[in-house]
Design a protein around this motif. Sequence first.
Motif, PDB file in Angstrom:
ATOM      1  N   GLY A 298       0.783  -1.243   0.000  1.00 61.55           N
ATOM      2  CA  GLY A 298       0.000   0.000   0.000  1.00 61.55           C
ATOM      3  C   GLY A 298       0.807   1.283   0.000  1.00 61.55           C
ATOM      4  O   GLY A 298       0.269   2.345  -0.316  1.00 61.55           O
ATOM      5  N   ALA A 299       2.098   1.205   0.322  1.00 63.44           N
ATOM      6  CA  ALA A 299       2.896   2.436   0.363  1.00 63.44           C
ATOM      7  C   ALA A 299       3.303   2.882  -1.041  1.00 63.44           C
ATOM      8  O   ALA A 299       3.614   4.056  -1.252  1.00 63.44           O
ATOM      9  CB  ALA A 299       4.133   2.248   1.235  1.00 63.44           C
ATOM     10  N   GLY A 300       3.323   1.954  -2.012  1.00 61.67           N
ATOM     11  CA  GLY A 300       3.677   2.330  -3.382  1.00 61.67           C
ATOM     12  C   GLY A 300       5.105   2.788  -3.525  1.00 61.67           C
ATOM     13  O   GLY A 300       5.402   3.718  -4.286  1.00 61.67           O
ATOM     14  N   ARG A 301       6.025   2.162  -2.802  1.00 64.18           N
ATOM     15  CA  ARG A 301       7.410   2.607  -2.815  1.00 64.18           C
ATOM     16  C   ARG A 301       8.288   1.485  -3.365  1.00 64.18           C
ATOM     17  O   ARG A 301       8.654   1.511  -4.529  1.00 64.18           O
ATOM     18  CB  ARG A 301       7.819   2.997  -1.397  1.00 64.18           C
ATOM     19  CG  ARG A 301       9.125   3.694  -1.310  1.00 64.18           C
ATOM     20  CD  ARG A 301       9.390   4.205   0.102  1.00 64.18           C
ATOM     21  NE  ARG A 301       9.602   3.106   1.054  1.00 64.18           N
ATOM     22  CZ  ARG A 301       9.835   3.280   2.361  1.00 64.18           C
ATOM     23  NH1 ARG A 301       9.836   4.493   2.870  1.00 64.18           N
ATOM     24  NH2 ARG A 301      10.036   2.256   3.155  1.00 64.18           N
ATOM     25  N   CYS A 302       8.613   0.495  -2.567  1.00 66.76           N
ATOM     26  CA  CYS A 302       9.349  -0.675  -3.046  1.00 66.76           C
ATOM     27  C   CYS A 302       8.436  -1.895  -2.894  1.00 66.76           C
ATOM     28  O   CYS A 302       7.398  -1.844  -2.259  1.00 66.76           O
ATOM     29  CB  CYS A 302      10.616  -0.903  -2.235  1.00 66.76           C
ATOM     30  SG  CYS A 302      11.807   0.470  -2.329  1.00 66.76           S
ATOM     31  N   GLY A 303       8.892  -3.020  -3.470  1.00 68.49           N
ATOM     32  CA  GLY A 303       8.146  -4.256  -3.281  1.00 68.49           C
ATOM     33  C   GLY A 303       7.346  -4.657  -4.502  1.00 68.49           C
ATOM     34  O   GLY A 303       6.825  -3.817  -5.232  1.00 68.49           O
ATOM     35  N   VAL A 304       7.246  -5.964  -4.712  1.00 70.21           N
ATOM     36  CA  VAL A 304       6.451  -6.480  -5.828  1.00 70.21           C
ATOM     37  C   VAL A 304       4.966  -6.338  -5.498  1.00 70.21           C
ATOM     38  O   VAL A 304       4.584  -6.163  -4.332  1.00 70.21           O
ATOM     39  CB  VAL A 304       6.794  -7.968  -6.118  1.00 70.21           C
ATOM     40  CG1 VAL A 304       8.256  -8.108  -6.516  1.00 70.21           C
ATOM     41  CG2 VAL A 304       6.463  -8.865  -4.932  1.00 70.21           C
ATOM     42  N   ALA A 305       4.135  -6.432  -6.529  1.00 69.51           N
ATOM     43  CA  ALA A 305       2.692  -6.346  -6.330  1.00 69.51           C
ATOM     44  C   ALA A 305       2.222  -7.543  -5.488  1.00 69.51           C
ATOM     45  O   ALA A 305       2.824  -8.617  -5.530  1.00 69.51           O
ATOM     46  CB  ALA A 305       1.987  -6.337  -7.690  1.00 69.51           C
TER      47      ALA A 305
ATOM     48  N   ALA B 267      -4.579  -0.168   7.162  1.00 73.04           N
ATOM     49  CA  ALA B 267      -4.014  -1.372   7.779  1.00 73.04           C
ATOM     50  C   ALA B 267      -4.730  -2.623   7.289  1.00 73.04           C
ATOM     51  O   ALA B 267      -4.112  -3.657   7.016  1.00 73.04           O
ATOM     52  CB  ALA B 267      -4.101  -1.269   9.303  1.00 73.04           C
ATOM     53  N   LYS B 268      -6.053  -2.513   7.165  1.00 71.03           N
ATOM     54  CA  LYS B 268      -6.859  -3.645   6.667  1.00 71.03           C
ATOM     55  C   LYS B 268      -6.444  -4.001   5.244  1.00 71.03           C
ATOM     56  O   LYS B 268      -6.310  -5.176   4.882  1.00 71.03           O
ATOM     57  CB  LYS B 268      -8.345  -3.265   6.666  1.00 71.03           C
ATOM     58  CG  LYS B 268      -9.119  -3.902   7.791  1.00 71.03           C
ATOM     59  CD  LYS B 268     -10.621  -3.783   7.529  1.00 71.03           C
ATOM     60  CE  LYS B 268     -11.379  -4.459   8.667  1.00 71.03           C
ATOM     61  NZ  LYS B 268     -12.773  -4.012   8.726  1.00 71.03           N
ATOM     62  N   ALA B 269      -6.282  -2.980   4.411  1.00 70.92           N
ATOM     63  CA  ALA B 269      -5.889  -3.218   3.014  1.00 70.92           C
ATOM     64  C   ALA B 269      -4.514  -3.883   2.953  1.00 70.92           C
ATOM     65  O   ALA B 269      -4.288  -4.801   2.153  1.00 70.92           O
ATOM     66  CB  ALA B 269      -5.889  -1.902   2.241  1.00 70.92           C
TER      67      ALA B 269
ATOM     68  N   SER C   2       1.399   1.768  14.111  1.00 70.99           N
ATOM     69  CA  SER C   2       0.421   0.791  13.618  1.00 70.99           C
ATOM     70  C   SER C   2       0.532  -0.582  14.267  1.00 70.99           C
ATOM     71  O   SER C   2      -0.201  -1.483  13.895  1.00 70.99           O
ATOM     72  CB  SER C   2       0.590   0.627  12.097  1.00 70.99           C
ATOM     73  OG  SER C   2       1.812  -0.019  11.793  1.00 70.99           O
ATOM     74  N   PHE C   3       1.424  -0.779  15.238  1.00 70.92           N
ATOM     75  CA  PHE C   3       1.652  -2.162  15.678  1.00 70.92           C
ATOM     76  C   PHE C   3       0.451  -2.795  16.359  1.00 70.92           C
ATOM     77  O   PHE C   3       0.220  -4.000  16.229  1.00 70.92           O
ATOM     78  CB  PHE C   3       2.926  -2.280  16.542  1.00 70.92           C
ATOM     79  CG  PHE C   3       2.840  -1.674  17.913  1.00 70.92           C
ATOM     80  CD1 PHE C   3       3.116  -0.332  18.118  1.00 70.92           C
ATOM     81  CD2 PHE C   3       2.523  -2.455  19.014  1.00 70.92           C
ATOM     82  CE1 PHE C   3       3.062   0.222  19.383  1.00 70.92           C
ATOM     83  CE2 PHE C   3       2.467  -1.901  20.294  1.00 70.92           C
ATOM     84  CZ  PHE C   3       2.726  -0.563  20.480  1.00 70.92           C
ATOM     85  N   ARG C   4      -0.362  -1.993  17.065  1.00 77.49           N
ATOM     86  CA  ARG C   4      -1.535  -2.588  17.707  1.00 77.49           C
ATOM     87  C   ARG C   4      -2.568  -2.993  16.658  1.00 77.49           C
ATOM     88  O   ARG C   4      -3.105  -4.091  16.689  1.00 77.49           O
ATOM     89  CB  ARG C   4      -2.134  -1.616  18.724  1.00 77.49           C
ATOM     90  CG  ARG C   4      -1.206  -1.432  19.937  1.00 77.49           C
ATOM     91  CD  ARG C   4      -1.803  -0.516  20.961  1.00 77.49           C
ATOM     92  NE  ARG C   4      -2.070   0.799  20.379  1.00 77.49           N
ATOM     93  CZ  ARG C   4      -2.710   1.778  20.987  1.00 77.49           C
ATOM     94  NH1 ARG C   4      -3.169   1.602  22.216  1.00 77.49           N
ATOM     95  NH2 ARG C   4      -2.900   2.945  20.393  1.00 77.49           N
ATOM     96  N   LEU C   5      -2.774  -2.088  15.704  1.00 76.63           N
ATOM     97  CA  LEU C   5      -3.678  -2.375  14.584  1.00 76.63           C
ATOM     98  C   LEU C   5      -3.230  -3.607  13.802  1.00 76.63           C
ATOM     99  O   LEU C   5      -4.007  -4.545  13.588  1.00 76.63           O
ATOM    100  CB  LEU C   5      -3.605  -1.203  13.606  1.00 76.63           C
ATOM    101  CG  LEU C   5      -4.725  -0.197  13.553  1.00 76.63           C
ATOM    102  CD1 LEU C   5      -4.317   0.941  12.639  1.00 76.63           C
ATOM    103  CD2 LEU C   5      -6.017  -0.851  13.089  1.00 76.63           C
ATOM    104  N   ASP C   6      -1.953  -3.584  13.360  1.00 74.57           N
ATOM    105  CA  ASP C   6      -1.440  -4.658  12.514  1.00 74.57           C
ATOM    106  C   ASP C   6      -1.475  -5.990  13.252  1.00 74.57           C
ATOM    107  O   ASP C   6      -1.770  -7.032  12.656  1.00 74.57           O
ATOM    108  CB  ASP C   6       0.006  -4.353  12.084  1.00 74.57           C
ATOM    109  CG  ASP C   6       0.082  -3.208  11.086  1.00 74.57           C
ATOM    110  OD1 ASP C   6      -0.900  -3.001  10.349  1.00 74.57           O
ATOM    111  OD2 ASP C   6       1.120  -2.527  11.030  1.00 74.57           O
ATOM    112  N   SER C   7      -1.166  -5.955  14.549  1.00 75.26           N
ATOM    113  CA  SER C   7      -1.158  -7.204  15.316  1.00 75.26           C
ATOM    114  C   SER C   7      -2.552  -7.809  15.360  1.00 75.26           C
ATOM    115  O   SER C   7      -2.720  -9.017  15.238  1.00 75.26           O
ATOM    116  CB  SER C   7      -0.666  -6.940  16.745  1.00 75.26           C
ATOM    117  OG  SER C   7       0.631  -6.410  16.706  1.00 75.26           O
TER     118      SER C   7
END
Lengths: 373, 373
Positions: B148-155, B198-200, B229-234
């Motif tokens: 979701g950040a649109g920076r690095c990483g494959v789709a 976070a959900k996405a 975001s750690f509480r959300l992500d967890s």
Amino acid sequence: MPSARPPALPGDPVSAIRTPALIVDLDAFEANIARMRAFVQDSGLRLRAHAKTHKSADIARIQMRDGGACGVCCQKVSEAEALVEAGVTDILVSNEITGTARAEALARLAERARIGVCVDSLEGVAELAAATAHHDTELSVLVEVDVGAGRCGVAPGAAAVPLARAIAAAPGLIFGGLQAYQGSLQHIADPAARAAAAKAAAQATRDTLKALHAEGFDCATVGGAGTGSFRLDSGLGQVNELQCGSYIFMDADYDRIEEIGGGRPGGMENALFILTEVMSTAVPGKAVCDAGLKAMSLDSGLPRLDAEGLSYLVASDEHGEIADPDDRLARGDRLRLVPGHCDPTCNLYDHYVAVRGDTVEAIWPVTARGCLW
Amino acid sequence: MPSARPPALPGDPVSAIRTPALIVDLDAFEANIARMRAFVQDSGLRLRAHAKTHKSADIARIQMRDGGACGVCCQKVSEAEALVEAGVTDILVSNEITGTARAEALARLAERARIGVCVDSLEGVAELAAATAHHDTELSVLVEVDVGAGRCGVAPGAAAVPLARAIAAAPGLIFGGLQAYQGSLQHIADPAARAAAAKAAAQATRDTLKALHAEGFDCATVGGAGTGSFRLDSGLGQVNELQCGSYIFMDADYDRIEEIGGGRPGGMENALFILTEVMSTAVPGKAVCDAGLKAMSLDSGLPRLDAEGLSYLVASDEHGEIADPDDRLARGDRLRLVPGHCDPTCNLYDHYVAVRGDTVEAIWPVTARGCLW
């Protein structure tokens, strides 16, 4: 610590420099140095180049040897300590200092170099007087006058007189004159507004000189002017010692001033770059480079990408996102960025990589990096 | 160089610290460390604390010894080199790296420590494979997914599969799992928008895990989450290794997020301060302190003054202007600033001054300061 390892060695090709790195283009740098030397020769003014820009003993030496500078300025006592330790012999701390420890440190430095400093309080004069008495040394002391920036300095006019008197009365202190720097002038983009502010600063300086003269004080030095104002300030005839710093490097903020219509100050050109490498092209339409906000200061805006049709979009701590709509860039490609603001960007690095064409010619330590005291 | 001289020594009173200085309030710092340890113990997740925040081997050791961390993250190869040199034994470079020289450096580090790294290209995998073959070492490799950040990483989804396959096929590389960090999440102030993002990210991670599982790849590590975001992500159940960094210190940007309504992440408190001294009160209504933009990063806004009724107005390179309408402040007074953004601020300093109450308890070098490569 590996941070002490320079990103290249003299003789290396530019392609071998470890990125991100702080690059000085020597042809442009030397041309800027020569332009300023010519200006001060023509104008008959002195140049005391500001070392807060570069914090480098090598560059200070070049400015004094080849660049027409009579000495340099620093902003901090520890900056002056680092440069004296590395052999620089004539430094004005163009700033107030506080406390016995800093005053003692300056008085000790005066055993090894010609040292000046600014004051805007009687307490400051007393601290310096005590320290020079303790070390039996001499400091040149300028009274700072607030000529429009509203930051430090006494009000223009008679307020400088009691300070001059206290300085002259202290055996270890020499009344050197005035510090009359209008810092906010440098980055006023509109030429008319900049000219008006410069005129007001010159008038405030004139009023102060007059008040001092009436009490028998002459000012050997009237220091001021920066890269964005030295032509203006010189024309107004008050300042006799220019304190320009950024002229050696320039930056994207000065580029923007040029665009709006002021003309690039003194014809100076960009000589400072961040060399960066593309580390990811996984997201379509974008390339990500290895220079983020720990590789340059963003206080004056984003860097300018030194390449047609590409722009630096956003910085995170260790990433720079580049808009690359046609996906022209590939992983490993190298680019040059013009930092938004040269001074705090240089303060992030341990070394300058001085390059000529495709070759590294010298590595200059950032001698006073992180010297904040 | 004097920059290497620490601003105080253990046992000194806080009043003797040379300013500006980077201060860690040990009571607050240890409370933050304990809060995070309790969180990971309760949640059953691992913590791999991000050392890009502090760049300190001392703090990394405290996080691993007392703070429930299984290891640390770095963002740069040279950062990992500095920390391994100083004795840190388990590091994930949570970022892509480019070129043979960096891959070789990591493969060499793997002789002395447990080392991981991320990829988002087959070229990256090939460079790492060649380097580990050359040094006969092993690297754990995570595939970075753009969640979701649109920076690095494959789709998200199937694009991770060819990379996992290439990693698994290289003798010196171990497929470690996914890097699924949504960096832009951390600073979304609105709680609903943050929850949606976070959900996405969790859904994108789930899709990728499923595609890998279908091809026989299991992910031992799914790294991600930050202080914001750690509480959300967890709670969303995808990430199993938290990469929080700022939680130890916090900063004014996280304070602002709290004010808008998200709640201060995990109850953490400010533990990082800039100690600054008033250097001029010559201009009425104002005090000028010795911490400007070389003493803290302004990328996320101005610092917050830790004192009632006073505010930090504007920073220039070496000056900070403070609104002081009643002229309460005097030359030499000391104040604490909460920096706008902790990570790049720490990178400006050579030392942390760790204080408890009125006494300096320890000096911690910023081990990997300026390590950009």
